[in-house]
Design a protein around this motif. Structure first.
Motif: not given
Lengths: 260, 275
Positions: A43, A46-47, A50-55, A196
């Motif tokens: 999971f 996949m995040i 897709n070019g995203a993530g947790f800062p 987060i």
């Protein structure tokens, strides 16, 4: 102590022999356990894919949190956490008396008969994932590794505390295996960077229920950025463990069978 | 006229079995109410995960933050409406030999299991769906109103059937593998992944999305949720709501026949005392 270790060794061999009677099912079950546990890292992958993530957190750093969590779970579940299904099952069937009359501590007895070999898949997955994650982040000092090892032991204790609490619930809440669902939903908090979550939740998972200790805190030590409040979690771990053992014995007094 | 009588009879059977199942499971309603903790807690984790993910962007794979949160709320609620354990139940009956008692009954086991599911899910609707829906509505401020009530209702009903057929097909494997718990769990894990429970299917690589379109799993959860939202896209393929519900209906019919064929092949393998 040596005697108990010897008994545990015999029980482990028995559990292994029993499970290996259906070898294909054992291999598939262990593989499934591994597959199931890898869904959360997947999971996360996949995040990030897709070019995203947790800062402030790279994928490998988050993976280290999840790998540490899985490693501790992989140690706890096959060797100790069988007390949950075993206690619930014995209470439901009314056979818990059989454990009470044996010349060993009932908690130890229920642990012995609950060794779950198929959960070794979790351990294999944990070791593999942890090796990958550790090799993908910058190295850490020997002191940090020692502290990390200590925190991992604490993490296992938190896992065991949860197991005691879940098993103890079976004395009142007969036959309810859905306590595993509660456990899985709560421990999801342990598998992501603590930052987060809201401040209130961060406090809750650090000081009240030491969920952060199950994944986030050990990983943060290896990443050379341990938070200052780490000691609060250690204290909380100790209280949580004592409370869970006390709770198990307290709940055991509620047990009644056909004999009254 | 005969057909009408037969339908009425079948409905009566379904009602009777569903009612008994409802009564039976109502005794364990506290077990079902665990969902009141698990559903919101799991959603809370997702809430913070996606809040963090969307802190640097407003859109991801066509989803805004509100839409992705609605997606997870809907996946949770759809699960309460459509889930069953027909697979586990059939496996257990075959392994223990209790299945023999169903072979001599004047109704198919599949219909019996389906009727049981109806009763079980009516209970789930009361003790899981309604309270969790209200929690999402009032606590998380997720206003879940379907884009079109008719198509949404129809798609959820088809998802209900699809979930049953998938699980029942998994259960039938028990005829070949007596101790098939491992296989069953493996398929269940794949099912969970490919029906979009873990992450919306549009987050998968494009090639995998295209494969997923032709597998039955997406029709159980992903399609009903997308119909609820009011738009459907997977693997670059976009369909109007009536079109995707039509495709879903065809997939359900195909699964109906697959379970029938599997059943005919598998039942021959059954061995028990006196069989």
């Amino acid at each position: 102590m040596m005697k108990k270790l010897k008994i545990y060794g015999i029980a482990f061999k028995n559990a292994l022999a029993t499970r290996l009677a259906y070898r294909v099912d054992f291999i598939i079950s262990a593989f499934v356990m591994l597959l199931f546990e890898l869904t959360i890292p997947f999971f996360t992958f996949m995040i990030y894919q897709n070019g995203a993530g947790f800062p402030g957190w790279s994928f490998n750093e988050v993976l280290l949190i999840q790998a540490g969590f899985l490693l501790c779970k992989g140690i706890t579940f096959p060797f100790f956490a069988g007390i949950v299904w075993n206690t619930i099952e014995h209470i439901r069937n009314g056979t818990f008396d059989l454990l009470l009359i044996r010349p060993l501590n009932p908690l130890f007895m229920v642990m012995l008969t609950g060794i779950d070999i198929k959960d070794l898949g979790k351990l294999i997955g944990g070791i593999a994932l942890f090796t990958i994650a550790v090799s993908s982040v910058p190295g850490s000092s020997a002191i940090n590794w020692i502290f990390f090892a200590f925190l991992m032991i604490c993490s296992i204790l938190v896992f065991m505390s949860f197991a005691f609490l879940m098993a103890a619930s079976g004395f009142k809440w007969v036959g309810n295996f859905r306590v595993y669902d509660i456990f899985e939903s709560l421990t999801a908090f342990a598998m992501y960077p603590r930052s987060i979550f809201s401040k209130a939740l961060q406090f809750l998972i650090t000081a009240i229920i030491p969920l952060a200790l199950m994944g986030f805190l050990p990983a943060s030590v290896l990443l050379n950025r341990p938070p200052a409040d780490i000691w609060i979690s250690l204290l909380s771990c100790l209280i949580f463990l004592v409370f869970s053992i006390f709770f198990w014995y307290r709940m055991m007094k509620n047990y009644s069978s056909a004999g009254g | 006229m005969r057909l009408f009588k037969s339908i009425i009879k079948q409905f009566r059977v379904l009602k009777a079995v569903a009612f008994v199942t409802y009564k039976e499971w109502a005794a364990y309603r506290s077990h079902m109410m665990v969902s009141l903790i698990v559903g919101p807690v799991s959603f809370l984790v997702q809430y913070f995960i996606w809040q963090a993910v969307y802190s640097n962007q407003t859109q991801l794979n066509g989803f805004t933050l509100d839409q992705v949160l609605s997606y997870y709320a809907l996946i949770t609620l759809t699960h309460y409406l459509t889930m069953d354990f027909a697979d586990w139940n059939l496996h257990m009956l075959i392994r223990t030999g209790q299945f023999i008692t169903y072979m001599i009954r004047p109704m198919s086991h599949r219909y019996f299991a389906f009727s049981q599911k109806v009763g079980h899910r009516v209970l789930g609707f009361i003790y899981e769906f309604i309270p969790v829906y209200l929690m999402f509505f009032f606590v998380f401020n997720i206003k879940l109103i379907p884009a079109n009530f008719f198509w949404c209702g129809l798609s959820i009903a088809l998802g209900f059937l699809m979930t049953f057929f998938i699980n029942y097909a998994i259960g039938i494997i028990g005829f070949w593998i007596i101790r098939g718990e491992g296989v069953r769990r493996m398929i269940m894990t794949i099912d969970r992944l490919f029906r979009g429970v873990l992450i919306p299917l549009v987050f998968f690589p494009d090639m995998i999305q295209k494969i997923l379109f032709f597998l039955p799993f997406q029709f159980a959860s992903y399609v009903p949720v997308r119909v609820f939202i009011g738009s459907y896209i997977l693997g670059g393929m976009s369909f109007s709501i009536p079109e995707i519900v039509g495709i879903q209906a065809i997939a359900v019919v195909i699964m109906f026949f697959i379970t029938k064929i599997l059943w005919l092949l598998g039942a021959r393998k059954f061995t028990g005392v006196g069989v």
